[in-house]
Every structure is written in C-alpha cells, then in structure tokens.
Design an enzyme around this catalytic site. Structure first.
Site, mmCIF file in Angstrom:
data_model
loop_
_atom_site.group_PDB
_atom_site.id
_atom_site.type_symbol
_atom_site.label_atom_id
_atom_site.label_comp_id
_atom_site.label_asym_id
_atom_site.label_seq_id
_atom_site.Cartn_x
_atom_site.Cartn_y
_atom_site.Cartn_z
ATOM 1 N N GLY A 46 0.849 -1.188 0.000
ATOM 2 C CA GLY A 46 0.000 0.000 0.000
ATOM 3 C C GLY A 46 0.883 1.235 0.000
ATOM 4 O O GLY A 46 2.033 1.176 0.458
ATOM 5 N N GLN A 51 3.045 9.933 1.320
ATOM 6 C CA GLN A 51 4.319 9.211 1.320
ATOM 7 C C GLN A 51 5.174 9.544 0.109
ATOM 8 O O GLN A 51 6.363 9.232 0.095
ATOM 9 C CB GLN A 51 4.074 7.694 1.377
ATOM 10 C CG GLN A 51 3.399 7.254 2.666
ATOM 11 C CD GLN A 51 3.228 5.755 2.718
ATOM 12 O OE1 GLN A 51 2.238 5.223 2.218
ATOM 13 N NE2 GLN A 51 4.191 5.050 3.285
ATOM 14 N N CYS A 88 5.876 0.196 7.613
ATOM 15 C CA CYS A 88 5.473 1.300 6.747
ATOM 16 C C CYS A 88 6.646 1.674 5.837
ATOM 17 O O CYS A 88 7.783 1.771 6.304
ATOM 18 C CB CYS A 88 5.089 2.496 7.622
ATOM 19 S SG CYS A 88 4.568 3.939 6.690
ATOM 20 N N LEU A 89 6.372 1.894 4.555
ATOM 21 C CA LEU A 89 7.429 2.280 3.607
ATOM 22 C C LEU A 89 8.097 3.583 4.022
ATOM 23 O O LEU A 89 9.232 3.844 3.629
ATOM 24 C CB LEU A 89 6.843 2.423 2.199
ATOM 25 C CG LEU A 89 6.362 1.116 1.542
ATOM 26 C CD1 LEU A 89 5.589 1.419 0.269
ATOM 27 C CD2 LEU A 89 7.536 0.191 1.258
ATOM 28 N N HIS A 130 -4.547 1.318 7.464
ATOM 29 C CA HIS A 130 -3.227 1.961 7.529
ATOM 30 C C HIS A 130 -3.151 3.113 6.517
ATOM 31 O O HIS A 130 -2.666 4.203 6.839
ATOM 32 C CB HIS A 130 -2.160 0.892 7.252
ATOM 33 C CG HIS A 130 -0.742 1.367 7.277
ATOM 34 N ND1 HIS A 130 0.180 0.932 8.224
ATOM 35 C CD2 HIS A 130 -0.066 2.221 6.464
ATOM 36 C CE1 HIS A 130 1.352 1.516 7.970
ATOM 37 N NE2 HIS A 130 1.237 2.304 6.908
ATOM 38 N N GLU A 131 -3.621 2.870 5.284
ATOM 39 C CA GLU A 131 -3.535 3.915 4.245
ATOM 40 C C GLU A 131 -4.464 5.090 4.549
ATOM 41 O O GLU A 131 -4.091 6.242 4.342
ATOM 42 C CB GLU A 131 -3.855 3.328 2.861
ATOM 43 C CG GLU A 131 -2.926 2.216 2.387
ATOM 44 C CD GLU A 131 -1.457 2.493 2.611
ATOM 45 O OE1 GLU A 131 -1.025 3.648 2.486
ATOM 46 O OE2 GLU A 131 -0.730 1.544 2.938
ATOM 47 N N HIS A 134 -2.895 7.314 6.939
ATOM 48 C CA HIS A 134 -1.909 8.202 6.298
ATOM 49 C C HIS A 134 -2.582 9.471 5.780
ATOM 50 O O HIS A 134 -2.011 10.560 5.838
ATOM 51 C CB HIS A 134 -1.251 7.506 5.101
ATOM 52 C CG HIS A 134 -0.005 6.736 5.428
ATOM 53 N ND1 HIS A 134 1.110 7.314 6.002
ATOM 54 C CD2 HIS A 134 0.319 5.433 5.228
ATOM 55 C CE1 HIS A 134 2.055 6.394 6.145
ATOM 56 N NE2 HIS A 134 1.606 5.242 5.695
HETATM 57 NI NI NI Z 1 2.584 3.417 5.748
#
Ligand code: NI
Length: 185
Positions: A46, A51, A88-89, A130-131, A134
C-alpha cells in the site's frame, strides 16, 4: 511512468491532513500509475499520497492481487479486531504490533471518479486502515505503547541518516533478485 521518492518519518508532509480530490484529470491518473510503480519497486502492499510528498486524499493498495485505487475513501463499517505486525514504507525497518478492525467496508472513488464500495478482511482490511490513517496524518507507530514507540524511535534515530532530507530513493526492481517481503504499506 516514473518511480517517486518516498518521504520518511520526519518529513512534515506525513503529518498533514490531505485534501479531497475533485478533479479526475490525466495528471491524477499519472500520479496513480507512478504510485503503483513506486509501491511495487519498494515491495510494498500500500502507498498513500503523503508518502510521495503529495496532499491529495488518495492511496493505492495491492494485497495478494487485490488491487485498489482509493480516492477520498471513508470507512463505512468496522467489525471485529485483531493484532498483527505492521511496517510502513515511510519508516523503513521498524515494525510493531497494531490492533485494527478485522473487517472493514470502504467507500471510495476510483481514478475516473466512479464510486465503489469494497469489503476486506485480515491483511486487506489492515492495509485499508493503515492507508486511510496516512490520509489523516496518522502513522502506525502512533498506536504503539509509550515504551515500544520510544524503542522504535531510538532505532529510527540510528538509521535515519540513510535518508538525507527525509527522502528514500527507490531503485527499480532488479530482475531475479531475491527479496524478503514483509509487506510494508
Ligand atoms: Ni505506511
């Protein structure tokens, strides 16, 4: 298509509230394609617009082939709960257990402005939550206990010099390379 830089913890864009999308233009669809390419290159499941330094209320998801563009998403219902490890990225190499609803139904628009509803269980439900967090400036570490969050931040302090300017450069995938995918999002 192009691979975008990923913003990491410390970049204020990750804490900003996003703005609902009102114009479904070719530029928006290009952003969506670039976000998918970036997410796949980074081996994530995701990726949300903040991000990659953007403020549109938009995220992309691909959990085991279930691929969604969620624009202006809202969670219509939540059922059950469960704890599982998340990454998380934007916070590389940091993981923590987060309690989330086990099943959610999300209403969103796609990249052409068409409304849809989708229900997901388990990892897909977790990824949607999660997204969408964000898009509200919220990160998974916010859910950790004080002690675990402090430990995660100490670990992060030691590695954040690898990301000058809070930027994480993503390289194109190397064909045939073996990766250990943990499913960051
Ligand atoms: Ni994340």
């Amino acid at each position: 298509m192009s691979i975008l830089d990923i913003r990491v913890l410390g970049d204020p864009v990750l804490r900003k509230e996003t703005t609902p999308v009102t114009k479904f233009s070719d530029d928006l669809r290009k952003l969506v394609r670039d976000m998918f390419e970036t997410m796949y290159a980074a081996e994530g499941i995701g990726l949300a617009a903040p991000q990659v330094g953007r403020t549109e209320r938009l995220a992309v998801v691909d959990v085991e082939g279930a691929r969604y563009v969620i624009i202006n998403p809202e969670i219509l219902s939540r059922d059950g709960s469960g704890k599982a490890e998340e990454g998380c990225l934007s916070i590389p190499d940091i993981y923590g257990d987060v309690e989330r609803a086990e099943r959610v139904t999300v209403r969103a628009l796609d990249e052409n402005g068409a409304a849809f509803e989708v229900s997901g269980n388990a990892l897909l439900a977790r990824c949607f939550q999660h997204e969408i967090d964000h898009l509200d400036g919220k990160l998974f570490i916010d859910y950790l206990s004080t002690l675990k969050r402090r430990a995660a931040l100490v670990k992060w302090e030691l590695s954040k010099d690898e990301y000058p300017g809070n930027v994480r450069k993503i390289l194109s995938e190397v064909p045939g390379a073996h990766h250990h995918v943990k499913g960051e999002m």
